[in-house]
Design an enzyme around this catalytic site. Structure first.
Site, PDB file in Angstrom:
ATOM      1  N   ASN A   1      -0.889  -3.366  32.450  1.00 38.13           N
ATOM      2  CA  ASN A   1      -0.955  -4.613  33.209  1.00 38.13           C
ATOM      3  C   ASN A   1       0.249  -5.483  32.877  1.00 38.13           C
ATOM      4  O   ASN A   1       0.550  -5.694  31.700  1.00 38.13           O
ATOM      5  CB  ASN A   1      -2.227  -5.406  32.854  1.00 38.13           C
ATOM      6  N   GLU A   2       0.919  -5.934  33.894  1.00 40.32           N
ATOM      7  CA  GLU A   2       2.023  -6.887  33.715  1.00 40.32           C
ATOM      8  C   GLU A   2       2.833  -6.623  32.449  1.00 40.32           C
ATOM      9  O   GLU A   2       2.927  -7.474  31.559  1.00 40.32           O
ATOM     10  CB  GLU A   2       1.493  -8.322  33.708  1.00 40.32           C
TER      11      GLU A   2
ATOM     12  N   GLU B   1      -1.987  -9.217  43.044  1.00 43.05           N
ATOM     13  CA  GLU B   1      -2.709 -10.401  42.573  1.00 43.05           C
ATOM     14  C   GLU B   1      -2.151 -11.654  43.242  1.00 43.05           C
ATOM     15  O   GLU B   1      -0.947 -11.783  43.428  1.00 43.05           O
ATOM     16  CB  GLU B   1      -2.563 -10.600  41.051  1.00 43.05           C
TER      17      GLU B   1
ATOM     18  N   CYS C   1      11.088  -0.191  16.514  1.00 41.82           N
ATOM     19  CA  CYS C   1      11.990  -0.468  17.633  1.00 41.82           C
ATOM     20  C   CYS C   1      13.442  -0.357  17.172  1.00 41.82           C
ATOM     21  O   CYS C   1      14.298   0.138  17.902  1.00 41.82           O
ATOM     22  CB  CYS C   1      11.712  -1.851  18.218  1.00 41.82           C
TER      23      CYS C   1
ATOM     24  N   LYS D   1     -10.709 -19.007  32.413  1.00 41.69           N
ATOM     25  CA  LYS D   1     -11.950 -19.391  33.089  1.00 41.69           C
ATOM     26  C   LYS D   1     -11.737 -20.492  34.129  1.00 41.69           C
ATOM     27  O   LYS D   1     -12.608 -20.708  34.972  1.00 41.69           O
ATOM     28  CB  LYS D   1     -13.030 -19.790  32.089  1.00 41.69           C
ATOM     29  N   TYR D   2     -10.604 -21.166  34.085  1.00 45.83           N
ATOM     30  CA  TYR D   2     -10.333 -22.161  35.133  1.00 45.83           C
ATOM     31  C   TYR D   2      -9.339 -21.632  36.155  1.00 45.83           C
ATOM     32  O   TYR D   2      -8.714 -22.400  36.883  1.00 45.83           O
ATOM     33  CB  TYR D   2      -9.909 -23.494  34.522  1.00 45.83           C
TER      34      TYR D   2
END
Lengths: 677, 677, 677
Positions: free
Chosen positions: A149-150, A307, A160, A356-357
């Site tokens: 995801n993204e 999205e 790395c 949630k908002y």
């Protein structure tokens, strides 16, 4: 995914039923159907659920979700869940945790949090992808794979660092070559051993994300980091393909997101998908440009709008509601630019934690009697009626804008001449000038073929990669019109200056030499004074310019305009070089919008590139074509209604079924899709 | 401490004679007496002196200080010295050092620097408190214990992490419960082992002090951190009480300081004390509100003003001198709101380190011929005359404002709808509206009994804790007037949304449903348009509102005003719900001050709550009562004199001894205390 | 270096041929000669080249460079290359890496990156200096040693911590003394063991670079850090001198750079050199002041302009080109203030890394047909003609401004009274007031002899070091005029307040007592009202003042002006105390420019100090003298031409060969050097 075979525009979004009690699920299904939805992105953040420990897997819940979707006629866009590792993994295998730009080893938390060179992450993420593919390969709901995801962020850990050295060895072969291309003799940074190379962050070569002592190492790290994440993606991709060779695979991109070279990524994606989150004050032309960039990633192929929010976001400073009609308008804007889906984050709002908002189809109130739901359901019904009309249709542009991630990184790492140079912003100025005139544009990479275009713009083409100059020359020779700007042609692909005079490899094509580059303070401007009339510009007409002013000399190019002020008043600021059958233009400063509109309008006119019908201020127009039929999208981006003039064009507005021609009223935030045969 | 038994208002302050040669001490005593002082806070930062190493204690200097104080008629507010650990302790026991929000282990330095979960700190701080109590328990100077100093800050070390897990186990019992209440299925953060939980800081769940991925863990950490420090306090408290059960114990609080839940702390304090450091541009009503909050911590009991500066501070950006009269004025403001002491930091200015430019009774010049000393001495004389008149008197308020630390944390951790929401600022808007009208207010916790009030305001009551809704309902049913606002009733005590429609548990009481919440940009406003007249407001009168706009529907409530603009123009913005014998109001946005004044004024009028006499612009009025006598404090917060109108009230101005009634002139920055029988 | 023996002004700059293929070198030589250059700074960043590993040295390339320079008549300013350590050294000997202010151990990267207390760095840097001296001691090109490069920065590693403790032991002898002078009893920081002392950074006593809990430790760390780097310099200096006792040694300083106490450094430099990088918006008087400060470091001896850019910089925000003529103008400005060289960074632009957009004699285009090259070559020709005329000439000033690094550190570490107090800015206000009137100034240290001056200014002389007060008193007693300001005389050399009333040790001299210090907000001002006429000021004339206002009382001083506003209106703001044959003035606030010009003009007038001829707005004038001949530099700092009035002065303009007298036109950005016999 061959989107042209879909029966209709995909409609749905992110759906996380595992965050809820199963008793809620039937209600979800009822409401999704009520909203006319047919796709749900599932399993995005369920890794901890489906793999509760090192060796155990629990697919029962996901099985139930997949079955439920199928039973309700909803496709699954099945995510591999690797966008956030489980807490137990962070504890057992701390190598999955990233080290940040400040050199701090992170602890468990957040998402998009895995080190891309972590052996554990690579092992477990590939394994879970494989398990999922094996289990669901024949599931009837499975339409599409959604890897992780993204993807994003950076890691500076020891794993790395070791991987970076190997990446560099593969790129440069020898340390001598690396020392040369990074110009390490400057400040005596010559490396005698690969192990002397450390990652460039705030502890070594960089003092902030954009400021570095050595552009070479920082640029290579940016590429390496993008490649490292791409490797993670590819490992999952291959694991999926082994079991489901025919199921298309995507991952959701983020528009102009800087750290990942999406042109490189798109080569490994079956279909591009992306997440569109404009703010209330984002310009509509910026969103349009971003859609075009996403479409450009795979050469114009339709993409998925993976999205968008049904209404409100949560992570912006001031999370304005989308005004009534705006969600629909912006959904169609995506389609207008090539999307074959309209999908939301999220279908049901979470009850806790940081999103949630964020708006959802199903709000916290839980029922369908909300403005947001009503608008979603109305759109669902419309998309149903629209059927497969637009699916797979393509845009046809005769103007291209060249855009490149390497170039952006290099421009923004540059120490001097100005900190005010924002690559995307400068590109957008050119895009906007065409957008305002209803001229359709493709965004193409520095490696794409240009032969199908008449006009190619390359704002701030600072970096010229191998072979580019000759490809552009060939394009112009064949009659094309090429436009580039100040601070172009300066460096090679490793940010080493092309000696002998700017714009380096483009100098012959452009017929000019840029002797100096002056940086203006933010409150300063110079003037562009036309020497002769050009299109709608009269002789002596003047325009403001700012940011940077190249002090150029013509070496054969025609001088169309000169600076009006300062000690370089009278020096050229706009030049045109005849080159073969075409023309190469140079704009030596950053002009105001009215200049760009008039100038680019004139270039298009010369090539008989016309505005799409119906274009007017605050109204956006695009056109997609399929099977000989044109679909004209006309979008009113203002609250008030307006009268659209289609000129001689006539057709059916697919959203109303009514014939439209000439003067047609379009309500505030309303859209027409005019089918033209 | 039963302050009502004191012969007079305590007057004195922080005194650090151990920083000086003993030859200076007699001069200190002379000057303290000259200034009319009777209390000195000593031993605040002397830990390194009284415990120079692991096992040795040296109390000789402190003995001498205590004796000297007593011999000069000065009480000791005896500090336990644990506000800063000794350097040797940091070296020997590095566990006393904190790890900061960035995950950096600190080295020795500063103050308020001890890890609250450090075994060494807990051991040694308790031991020194015990030693002090044992030694001075019978000392005649000992009046009051002062534990540590200005507790504050946070620690993120491994000891805290381990303690946090235990705290969580005690709170939640099971991981299932914790996972549910933190909604860890979001982003797949499910914990399978308590040890997987790490502290939320910039290395894990938070990206700044107010931004978190998981509100649940961040909120619990805030509570845990407050509790951890409270545990340290309580350990010392218990150690002191073992030896001196009758000597009151306090610690100096800091007003609206965010990290510590002072309502919880105050339960363990015998008397509240606090440090008042307004800046030159702090609103007087903000200081007033803070005093009222401190008084509210123990249900209205008088408190101590433990620190204020006689003139200048050192740590503000621009350390303005207190204008002549202002120190006296602000001292009485504290008393007017419930203080039974006037104390300073500091009695003698230090010669070195970071507070040497902080004002003091005895300045660097060393003598009493300074403006600051003269003002202090004059106040000392006045307080002497005032005697015990006001000691122990209480305020009597019929209006309460609900205030809560958990709520503040949750509001300010919220991701969306706006970053501009500042809880204290919103509360202050309501406080100020009453203050400007001379109406006295109590600040009460979310757990306090409301039955003594007629009007209760709960601005931004975002979090509704268990039992609260029914207590508020009972209050209204019995005839009370309750007012709450936008973004209220949203979540439970763990920041989990109450499903079924905002304002959740308050929906029935308020008779409304908030469907959406719009966030306005800082330069945007909407309008409140009155539908009918209300008090002084006429029908159609309009007011500005801003910040957030709830889009509400009445479910039985009367609609008193509607929005004037945007797509929700005409939706309710002010509603009143009859509920039993009372009314529950909802204000759906953040209104300008004139609205709140008029509106709250009307509510008070309905309950026959009247302004205190003498109130006028820039003049503050409060009233304390004791034994049937009222003390009216009238404070002129402006440079110029004004005429006070006491209406029908008459009495004696205790500061002049003169009778006052009706029109009385009050000089700039002057104060009256009118005794009314 | 006895610069007076040079045949002409040195002209050249930094030259890094080792960054280029040798095929380019002959072209470099041709162009340097074309530009009239005779000096090249080489080997600045070649450590990795000349010492490719622990035990191997390769001098072939440097040999070739040195030989080439000599063969082309160019001197070498030979750098020791220790400004950046090799990558292999960082890997093999990590102690060379610094630990930053945040406590983070750095990795390899950047420059000016070595820990000054690293044993490895000290060993290897001294060894390479020694090797270079041994090898090139007899090389005919060798003119000057250039140690390291732009020393700077700070380190907070364990080696520094250990060294700091030793430094402190040497300074204080006993912990008791240290505890007293740091006032560690404040906040109970008493040390009982040297090893308890840790470095003051963000992990201990400081919360930002200027904010500290304990000024004493922070001030000592600043001194220690400056001394540590000076020790590194001295180690190299001694190594060089061992082989080449007669070759002068310098290192390039950076003007008002804060962390290094250049007055202390200059004692160990044979000649001062510095790098001058004004921005386009730097005031010319600020550059002038900085030159004067650099000249003041060695009591007025000529210095070298080691670096400036021929045109553009790269590291500023907006890198404006130097307008035509400005490079020449600013070069002569350096000479006008005492430089005996004009040198550039850089002679050839690098092709890669972070300084490739920094201007150079030879630009990326590679040929001489550029504006920048033409201007450089023209200047080269002029300097050739100028010969040795000005070499070694000195300025003669009767006014001095006292400037001090310790004082600056202490002022800017101060907590209170205001964060707006910027020492250099306040000093510049005084400098500028004289500059605008054509009055020449010396900048002197707090330890320099004052006897050759008539007027001495000491703005914000916050710290009074031992012996200073009596030296200043002696200066005034003998007839001198001394001026100091608000916030002066407050502390001793360890930032411990001098008790008994400000301005402490200066109180007797000044005849005043400063009772309080008020800090004004940035938008506030007070007024200075003249009580009587003074020079050009009439009685009652008023001026603005701001920042800080001392509330002073005269104790014998004449009160020349009073405050006009606030509660201290009528208190003195300007006082003059007769002291012996001289006068001591106190300015109690920070006045506007017009006040300072009028006031300082009057003081100069009283001492018959006259403006240099030719001074007018935007025209700068200085004078250097040698062998009875005066050289008047007249510089037109504006784009437009102006007419200079030399009054009765006549002479030859050395740059044109023409006689000048009275009215002479001077073109925009033009310069005259008038030889006056």
């Amino acid at each position: 995914m061959n989107t042209s075979k879909l029966p209709k525009m995909l409609y749905g979004g992110d759906y996380n039923p595992e965050q809820w009690d199963k008793s809620v699920w039937p209600e979800d299904m009822r409401m999704l159907q009520l909203a006319g939805m047919d796709i749900a992105t599932v399993n995005v953040f369920s890794w901890a659920m489906i793999q509760p420990s090192e060796d155990s897997y629990q697919f029962e819940t996901l099985d139930a979700i997949m079955d439920m979707l199928h039973q309700n006629g909803i496709y699954a866009c099945l995510a591999t869940s690797t966008g956030a590792h489980p807490a137990w993994m962070a504890r057992r295998h701390p190598d999955v945790l990233r080290t940040d730009f400040e050199g701090r080893k992170r602890k468990f938390g957040g998402r998009h949090n895995s080190c891309p060179n972590s052996p554990s992450y690579r092992l477990y993420s590939t394994r879970i992808a494989s398990k999922l593919a094996e289990r669901y390969k024949d599931h009837p709901a499975l339409l599409l794979w959604h890897v992780s995801n993204e993807y994003g962020g950076e890691c500076y850990c020891d794993n790395c660092e070791a991987a970076f050295r190997i990446w560099l060895q593969q790129k440069y072969g020898t340390l001598d070559k690396l020392n040369e291309q990074w110009n390490t003799r400057f400040w005596g940074h010559t490396y005698y051993d690969w192990d002397e190379i450390v990652l460039p962050n705030v502890l070594s070569e960089q003092w902030s994300s954009n400021r570095t002592s050595f552009q070479g190492i920082s640029l290579d790290y940016a590429r390496f980091n993008s490649d490292s994440m791409l490797d993670c993606y590819k490992l999952e991709y291959d694991a999926l393909k082994q079991h489901t060779p025919d199921i298309p695979v995507t991952t959701n991109l983020m528009g102009t997101y800087k750290p990942l070279d999406y042109f490189k990524w798109a080569k490994h994606m079956d279909i591009v998908s992306w997440d569109n989150y404009p703010s209330a004050d984002t310009k509509t032309s910026f969103t349009a440009m971003t859609h075009d960039l996403m479409r450009g990633l795979k050469g114009g192929a339709p993409f998925l709008l993976m999205e968008q929010t049904p209404s409100q976001q949560n992570w912006q400073a001031y999370n304005t509601l989308k005004r009534p009609g705006v969600m629909r308008l912006w959904s169609y804007q995506a389609v207008a630019h090539g999307a074959d889906s309209v999908m939301f984050f999220q279908l049901r709002r979470s009850v806790g934690a940081c999103e949630k908002y964020h708006g959802a189809l199903i709000e916290h109130v839980g029922h369908e009697h909300t403005r947001v739901f009503r608008e979603c359901a109305a759109l669902g019904e419309e998309l149903q009626k629209l059927g497969d009309k637009v699916i797979g249709a393509r845009q046809s542009s005769r103007v291209a804008i060249m855009y490149d991630w390497d170039n952006r990184w290099a421009v923004e790492f540059s120490s001097g001449p100005t900190i005010a140079l924002d690559y995307v912003n400068e590109v957008h100025k050119y895009y906007d000038a065409l957008y305002q005139q209803g001229i359709q544009v493709d965004l193409v990479s520095f490696e794409d073929d240009l032969s199908s275009y008449q006009v190619v713009l390359a704002p701030v083409m600072y970096m010229v990669k191998p072979g580019m100059a000759s490809r552009i020359e060939a394009f112009v020779k064949d009659g094309g019109t090429f436009v580039t700007t100040y601070f172009s042609g300066i460096v090679n692909e490793n940010d080493i200056v092309t000696l002998g005079g700017y714009p380096g490899e483009l100098r012959n094509l452009l017929g000019i030499w840029a002797e100096e580059i002056d940086a203006l303070f933010p409150d300063q401007t110079n003037r562009i004074i036309m020497k002769e009339s050009l299109g709608s510009f009269g002789a002596n007409e003047t325009f403001k310019c700012s940011l940077l002013c190249d002090l150029i000399h013509s070496e054969g190019a025609d001088i169309l305009a000169e600076y009006g002020d300062d000690f370089y008043a009278g020096m050229p600021v706009l030049t045109r070089n005849q080159f073969g059958a075409g023309q190469a233009w140079y704009i030596a400063s950053s002009p105001e919008a009215s200049f760009l509109q008039g100038f680019l309008g004139e270039l298009c006119k010369q090539h008989h590139i016309e505005a799409l019908p119906g274009k007017q201020p605050n109204v956006e127009v695009t056109r997609r074509d399929k099977d000989g039929i044109g679909y004209l999208f006309i979008m009113n981006h203002q609250a008030g209604s307006t009268v659209i003039d289609l000129g001689s064009e006539t057709g059916i507005n697919l959203l109303t079924g009514q014939a439209v021609s000439r003067q047609t009223e379009l309500a505030g935030y309303d859209v027409m899709i005019v089918e033209i045969k």
